[in-house]
Design an enzyme around this catalytic site. Structure first.
Site, mmCIF file in Angstrom:
data_model
loop_
_atom_site.group_PDB
_atom_site.id
_atom_site.type_symbol
_atom_site.label_atom_id
_atom_site.label_comp_id
_atom_site.label_asym_id
_atom_site.label_seq_id
_atom_site.Cartn_x
_atom_site.Cartn_y
_atom_site.Cartn_z
ATOM 1 N N GLN A 241 76.411 -4.548 173.716
ATOM 2 C CA GLN A 241 76.374 -5.204 172.601
ATOM 3 C C GLN A 241 75.572 -6.436 172.418
ATOM 4 O OE1 GLN A 241 80.889 -5.752 171.579
ATOM 5 N NE2 GLN A 241 80.940 -3.410 170.615
ATOM 6 N N GLU B 94 84.530 -5.315 159.739
ATOM 7 C CA GLU B 94 84.106 -6.975 159.729
ATOM 8 C C GLU B 94 83.352 -7.410 158.567
ATOM 9 O OE1 GLU B 94 83.648 -5.393 164.129
ATOM 10 O OE2 GLU B 94 83.025 -4.648 162.264
ATOM 11 N N HIS C 4 84.944 -9.664 173.490
ATOM 12 C CA HIS C 4 84.224 -10.932 173.504
ATOM 13 C C HIS C 4 85.218 -11.995 173.001
ATOM 14 C CE1 HIS C 4 80.988 -7.903 173.743
ATOM 15 N NE2 HIS C 4 80.342 -8.874 174.134
#
Length: 587
Positions: free
Chosen positions: A113, A50, A29
């Site tokens: 997602q 993350e 993305h």
């Protein structure tokens, strides 16, 4: 006429904000952004989780005073970053989290997602959260994000960018890059309130300044030191603000606990009679319900947010102002005015500080197992004067916090209101990115080190030579000791970790490794690690029986004062005595 995509617009907007480094974990993305970062030489420090990327943006802000930037992909990328954002939110740390999103075109079609309202997820733990739906408006939203992050009380913001918006192209001229969109003159105090504050400090016998993050993020360290010197006022700082006045300065007296009424009463003395709070909130750092601030003291509270004035107690004088502007005006007004030397008060605090610093001298004699206070002192003795320390863990963070001296702001990075373990290695890596010429170490418990251990790989790949010292007491120390105190020795649950060779795991990820289980081996091992020029792990076996005083105090508060009155013995143990700790596993 050139047509550029959303990734290009975003990176150009970040460059205008002075961003040269960001922390991220790849996801498709975000590819339009990554390509633009590469073309503009904007450095991307890609992590293994993350959460670590978000912690690094947080750590960057804590050590520089400027917003850090993290980028994560859609769905699990955003949800993995939640803890890092929440940590920054509770501590009022300015950071920008940029999150990917599934295509707008696929809403309600169950895309990869997708299906999560990411903005709604982030809204409770950010100052501001928005989604961009038109490529031309990306620069405008970036400007909004930075303004929100740094205006008033700082904090994290979230900017969501759908993949079809990022890859969409628009005429270059249609991307409007805002200018002059932030206040240039910070809010200052009214003249009457400023005059009253200075009068009370001038009249005080025992004044004290409690400095918090509001001083650091206002970039007002020099002004604070100047004001303290002009008024002869002792200064204490919370963890976030350590170093805003050098802890080697004769007017700096460490943490807020230095004015605890009970500590002074035990010596037959009185505590502070006027307390000036600068950019620090009333809560955990001020002792919570068991306030460190004397009940009979006049309190002057300066905060950029009016809602913070008087949280939890009466405030005699509340001033809504930027701490930097307050200090600049206060310094100007104080010049030429005579203030008492407060010699007796400063001597009283100096005596207490000296006693505190000598408290663990006896721990320096134990060779095996290593007392954690000795571990902390040995680390501090090995460091250069401008070194940066990231402290992570329950009792571990307290041991190193007590030993370290911060000489400039942004040099000590540790826990705040969330009490979030796992921040240490990411904070240290961010500090090394921000200050590549300075020594950076992370002192971390063997429990905390497990949370973001894979970031040793990040350190190696990006040539970030930080040294991680593991205080290895083979347990979740604060939790284990709390259970021992509550239920009796041996009645513990889910707090034992045993002997783990963390240095070997770090070596497997490409780092330098050292194992230490005798005190006389510690200094040479630290020296080798610090001079290796590589990321390093020094695994130090420490005494599992020693209880950090804060754990005793916390247990006492929760148990109505039933905690033991002294710490565990500090004498050396024989190898036979150590068998129950090490077990039959060979070291």
């Amino acid at each position: 006429m050139a047509r550029i995509n959303g990734g290009e617009m975003l990176v150009r907007a970040l460059e205008r904000e002075g961003v040269h480094d960001c922390f991220a974990l790849h996801g498709g993305h975000l590819d339009a952004i990554f390509k633009a970062c590469h073309e503009h030489n904007l450095r991307v420090i890609d992590t293994r989780h993350e959460q670590a990327a978000a912690h690094m943006a947080d750590g960057w802000a804590r050590t520089t005073g400027r917003p850090g930037v993290a980028m994560v992909t859609a769905g699990p990328g955003v949800t993995d970053a939640v803890t890092g954002v929440a940590n920054a939110y509770l501590d009022a740390i300015p950071m920008i989290l940029i999150g990917g999103r599934s295509p707008l075109l696929d809403d309600e079609l169950l895309p990869l997602q997708g299906g999560i309202d990411q903005v709604a997820l982030m809204r409770p733990i950010t100052k501001w959260a928005r989604s961009v739906t038109h490529v031309e408006r990306i620069p405008e939203y970036v400007a909004m994000a930075f303004r929100q992050a740094v205006s008033g009380r700082p904090g994290p913001v979230f900017l969501e960018l759908p993949i079809d918006v990022l890859f969409a192209r628009a005429e270059e001229e249609k991307g409007v890059f805002p200018e002059n969109y932030r206040a240039k003159s910070p809010a200052g105090p009214g003249s009457e309130a400023l005059g009253q504050a200075l009068q009370w400090i001038r009249e005080a016998e025992r004044p004290a300044i409690l400095a918090g993050g509001g001083v650091w993020f206002a970039q007002a360290a020099k002004e604070l030191t100047a004001f303290a010197e002009l008024t002869n006022t002792p200064v204490m700082a919370n963890a976030k603000a350590r170093g805003v006045i050098s802890e080697e300065h004769p007017l700096c007296f460490g943490a807020f606990g230095a004015i605890h009424p009970a500590a002074h009463a035990r010596r037959g003395n009185k505590s502070a009679d006027v307390v000036l709070m600068l950019g620090t909130r009333i809560g955990l750092a001020t002792g919570g319900r068991n306030s460190l601030i004397p009940a009979d003291a006049r309190v002057i509270q300066v905060d950029i947010e009016a809602e913070e004035i008087g949280r939890g107690r009466s405030i005699e004088l509340g001033i809504v102002a930027d701490c930097g502007e307050f200090l600049r005006q206060a310094v100007a007004a104080a010049r030429g005015t005579k203030f008492d030397r407060h010699e007796a008060w400063i001597e009283q605090l100096t005596t207490m500080r000296s006693s505190q610093r000598k408290k663990w001298d006896e721990a320096m004699t134990a060779e095996r197992p290593i007392h954690p206070a000795r571990m902390a002192r040995e680390v501090v003795d090995a460091l250069e004067p401008d070194a940066i320390v990231a402290a992570d863990g329950g009792e571990t963070a307290a041991w190193i916090a007590n030993a370290f001296r911060a000489r400039q702001p942004g040099s000590f990075l540790s826990h705040g209101y969330l009490g979030c373990l796992g921040i240490g290695i990411p904070f240290a890596l961010a500090a090394k990115v921000a200050h590549p010429q300075r020594q950076v170490v992370c002192v971390i418990g063997d429990g905390s080190v497990g949370l973001n251990f894979a970031e040793f790989d990040t350190a190696v790949r990006h040539n970030l030579p930080v040294t991680v010292i593991v205080n290895n007491d083979m347990q979740w120390g604060m939790s284990k000791h709390g259970q021992d105190l509550a239920w009796g020795a041996g009645n513990t649950i889910a707090t034992e970790l045993g002997v783990v060779r963390y240095e070997r795991a770090a070596q497997g990820l490409g780092a330098h490794g050292e194992f230490v289980d005798r005190a006389d081996e510690l200094a040479p091992a630290l020296n080798r690690a610090l001079k290796s020029g590589r990321a390093a792990c020094v695994n130090v076996m420490t005494d599992p029986d020693v209880i950090e005083p804060g754990t005793l105090a916390m247990y006492s508060a929760f148990s109505g004062g039933k905690a033991p009155k002294s710490e565990a013995p500090t004498g050396a143990k024989t190898d036979e005595t150590m068998l129950p700790y090490y077990g039959k596993r060979k070291l």
